[in-house]
Design a protein around this motif. Structure first.
Motif, short mmCIF file in Angstrom:
data_model
loop_
_atom_site.label_atom_id
_atom_site.label_comp_id
_atom_site.label_asym_id
_atom_site.label_seq_id
_atom_site.Cartn_x
_atom_site.Cartn_y
_atom_site.Cartn_z
N HIS A 1 0.82 -1.22 0.00
CA HIS A 1 0.00 0.00 0.00
C HIS A 1 0.85 1.27 0.00
O HIS A 1 0.41 2.31 0.50
CB HIS A 1 -0.95 -0.01 1.20
CG HIS A 1 -2.19 -0.80 0.98
ND1 HIS A 1 -3.32 -0.69 1.77
CD2 HIS A 1 -2.50 -1.74 0.05
CE1 HIS A 1 -4.26 -1.51 1.34
NE2 HIS A 1 -3.79 -2.17 0.30
N GLN B 1 -0.38 5.18 -2.16
CA GLN B 1 -1.64 5.88 -1.91
C GLN B 1 -1.66 7.25 -2.60
O GLN B 1 -2.63 7.61 -3.27
CB GLN B 1 -1.85 6.06 -0.41
CG GLN B 1 -3.10 6.86 -0.03
CD GLN B 1 -4.37 6.14 -0.39
OE1 GLN B 1 -4.69 5.11 0.18
NE2 GLN B 1 -5.13 6.67 -1.35
N ASP C 1 -12.85 -3.89 7.63
CA ASP C 1 -11.85 -3.26 6.76
C ASP C 1 -10.59 -2.85 7.51
O ASP C 1 -10.20 -1.67 7.52
CB ASP C 1 -12.47 -2.07 6.01
CG ASP C 1 -13.48 -2.51 4.98
OD1 ASP C 1 -13.37 -3.63 4.48
OD2 ASP C 1 -14.40 -1.72 4.69
N GLY D 1 -8.34 -1.62 4.77
CA GLY D 1 -9.01 -0.80 3.76
C GLY D 1 -10.14 -1.54 3.07
O GLY D 1 -10.29 -2.75 3.21
N ASP E 1 -12.28 2.41 -0.87
CA ASP E 1 -11.63 3.38 0.01
C ASP E 1 -10.57 2.67 0.86
O ASP E 1 -10.89 2.06 1.88
CB ASP E 1 -12.67 4.05 0.91
CG ASP E 1 -12.07 5.15 1.78
OD1 ASP E 1 -10.83 5.30 1.79
OD2 ASP E 1 -12.85 5.86 2.45
N PRO E 2 -9.29 2.74 0.45
CA PRO E 2 -8.24 2.04 1.19
C PRO E 2 -7.95 2.65 2.55
O PRO E 2 -7.21 2.07 3.35
CB PRO E 2 -7.02 2.15 0.27
CG PRO E 2 -7.27 3.38 -0.56
CD PRO E 2 -8.76 3.43 -0.75
N THR E 3 -8.54 3.83 2.85
CA THR E 3 -8.30 4.46 4.14
C THR E 3 -9.31 4.02 5.21
O THR E 3 -9.18 4.41 6.37
CB THR E 3 -8.36 6.00 4.02
OG1 THR E 3 -9.70 6.41 3.71
CG2 THR E 3 -7.42 6.50 2.93
N LYS F 1 -10.99 1.90 8.09
CA LYS F 1 -10.37 1.15 9.18
C LYS F 1 -11.35 0.12 9.73
O LYS F 1 -12.55 0.20 9.52
CB LYS F 1 -9.95 2.09 10.32
CG LYS F 1 -9.13 3.29 9.89
CD LYS F 1 -7.82 2.90 9.24
CE LYS F 1 -7.00 4.14 8.89
NZ LYS F 1 -5.91 3.89 7.96
#
Length: 542
Positions: free
Chosen positions: A108, A111, A382, A385, A392-394, A396
């Motif tokens: 990752h 980003q 997640d 992500g 949405d890789p952000t 949590k």
């Protein structure tokens, strides 16, 4: 008449496996080395990967007449392989260790580069759910250019890992349409346009990849299962196989799993056999959700539609969860009770133990079903992500309902709640696919390591309210790779015929309607959790 064999080779995140399709119990496995030089960095070695491939192929064919091995198919994770101009490994970070020349799919680091690409809002992004994922290759290539500028011009070739394997086996520089359209933003549009999109490369600052007729990233593109070349003399000698043995154009590992099981037939229970009526789940470290349709359907937050990326002449949408098996392992390993259990047991043994505890707990509390144990415990899964459908890789992970309890029983309920959360993630993806235009699915073929846990499989069925097809053949990914080898050898006329012939039979796991309303309520909580997380983020950002 002599038996005919096809070899399937699967390069996963942690190991390489090979099998003969005629005796899939004869499987060889070799673990891979992974480096984690920094947080969110995951690197591997292409030399290590290829050496493992040679070992496992050589092992599975050792008692077979080489003349009877008619084809080889490779699948692998969608990781980025970097080579120098002589075709030797070249480092992908400031470690300068050339053995570390693969940026893994789960890495990752890119980003900021993914965000930059998505800000272009280029038309081609509609084929990846509206925005690229930092797991894809263009963000990683841009990261290399920005962070290793002195090395950038020294890179000679970039491969998706599945294509690297066919290059090593045959010397062919061809690339698989599967890898390129799914992970490289290669254009294959619904109106017939295909090729590298120059304006896109210019807008994201990678126009130099077009130099020398796209030599670094590939110009010749073939369909998965197409003949891409025969084994070179040196490779054939190393494998104890015949030079010229047909090698198929490769496929991504999850797509191989989909290919290997999408044609599986149930035992007389009347499950629709149409490929478009099935959503395939390939459940390993992460989970991939594969849906095919005769027409292209754009689904926000879901990758695709990709033409012929899995089944020729059908459009593929690919959703997924970035952490599933990896998440369940983490839940166990991070809990005090799990730490103690793992000291003397394998993860599989611990999962069996937890299932037994859940049954005892449900019985002692007079509950009709173990699922009811999680009434006050809810998980948003997640932790690494969100791949789909939020893209949405952000995002949590979240757990609601924690208490001061370090018992094995507490771990068991948390484990169950996490399985349920992953199942609700599948339901969330299904809702988005159907809302975008897919006909409601009739069944979910499922394969992968997590499916050895019957609680996981039954919870998937109960949570989405659909029957699960569990292939008798436990190695669907290897079957998918072998299907490609069979096609490259011309044993079958096309991939569809091979899928129908080699897909095999499947058991059906039916959903339990008695607890549907319970899962419906928990699903509403699940959906509210991500809205709440976004609200928390908004408060803090203000």
């Amino acid at each position: 008449m002599s038996k005919i064999y096809f070899v399937g080779v699967d390069v996963g995140s942690g190991s390489v496996r090979a099998a003969l399709v005629d005796e899939l119990g004869h499987t060889s496995i070799r673990n891979l080395q992974t480096w984690k030089p920094k947080p969110d960095f995951f690197e591997q070695s292409s030399n290590n990967v290829w050496d493992c491939c040679v070992h496992v192929i050589k092992t599975v064919v050792q008692n077979v007449d080489s003349a009877n091995v008619k084809g080889i198919g490779f699948d692998a994770t969608c990781s980025l392989v970097a080579l120098d101009k002589n075709g030797n490994p070249k480092a992908v970070s400031d470690s300068k260790n050339n053995e570390q020349n693969i940026i893994m799919w789960m890495d990752h680091r890119a980003q900021a580069e993914a965000d930059l690409i998505n800000k272009t809002e280029h038309e081609i992004l509609k084929y990846v759910g509206g925005k690229v994922s930092l797991e894809m290759e263009m963000p990683k290539l841009l990261w290399l250019k920005k962070n290793l500028p002195n090395d950038w011009t020294d890179y000679g070739y970039f491969f998706d890992l599945p294509d690297f394997l066919t290059w090593k086996a045959t010397g062919s520089m061809s690339r698989s349409l599967c890898s390129l359209v799914c992970k490289w933003n290669y254009e294959y549009s619904s109106d017939g346009r295909k090729g590298w999109n120059i304006t896109f490369l210019e807008q994201i600052g990678l126009e130099d990849l077009s130099n020398e007729d796209f030599k670094k990233i590939g110009k010749k593109v073939l369909m998965p299962g197409d003949y891409c070349g025969g084994l070179t003399n040196d490779v054939a000698k190393a494998l104890n196989l015949l030079p010229g043995t047909p090698v198929a154009t490769s496929i991504i590992d999850a797509h191989a799993g989909g290919l290997g099981m999408i044609g599986a037939r149930d035992l007389g229970q009347g499950i629709d056999n149409a490929m478009s009526s099935r959503l395939g789940l390939i459940c390993g470290t992460s989970t991939c959700h594969m849906a095919v349709n005769e027409k292209p359907i754009i689904v926000k937050g879901v990758w695709g539609p990709y033409f012929s990326a899995m089944v020729p002449n059908m459009w593929l949408n690919e959703a997924g969860q970035s952490a599933s098996g990896m998440l369940l392992d983490y839940i166990i390993a991070s809990h005090p009770a799990g730490v103690k259990l793992l000291q003397n047991s394998t993860t599989g043994d611990v999962r069996n133990h937890l299932r037994g505890l859940l049954t005892k707990m449900a019985n002692s509390q007079g509950l009709e079903h173990v699922s009811l144990l999680t009434k006050d415990l809810h998980v948003w899964p997640d932790f690494h992500g969100n791949r789909s459908p939020l893209a949405d890789p952000t995002m949590k992970g979240m757990i609601i309902g924690l208490t001061i309890d370090i018992s094995e029983e507490n771990l068991a309920v948390l484990y169950l709640a996490t399985i349920q959360a992953l199942s609700y993630g599948t339901r969330h993806i299904i809702d988005e696919l159907v809302q975008a235009g897919y006909t409601p699915f009739k069944s979910l073929p499922i394969c992968g390591g997590i499916t050895k846990d019957p609680l996981f499989v039954q919870t998937q069925a109960d949570s989405v309210g659909l029957p699960i097809l569990k292939p008798h053949e436990k190695e669907s990914v290897l079957v998918g790779a072998a299907v490609l080898g069979a096609c490259a050898s011309s044993f079958f006329n096309n991939v569809e015929a091979a899928v129908q012939s080699m897909g095999g039979l499947a058991d059906v796991v039916m959903p339990n309607p008695a607890i549907k309303s319970y899962h419906d309520k928990k699903y509403l909580v699940f959906l509210k959790m991500f809205h709440d997380q976004k609200e928390y983020r908004s408060i803090m950002n203000n």
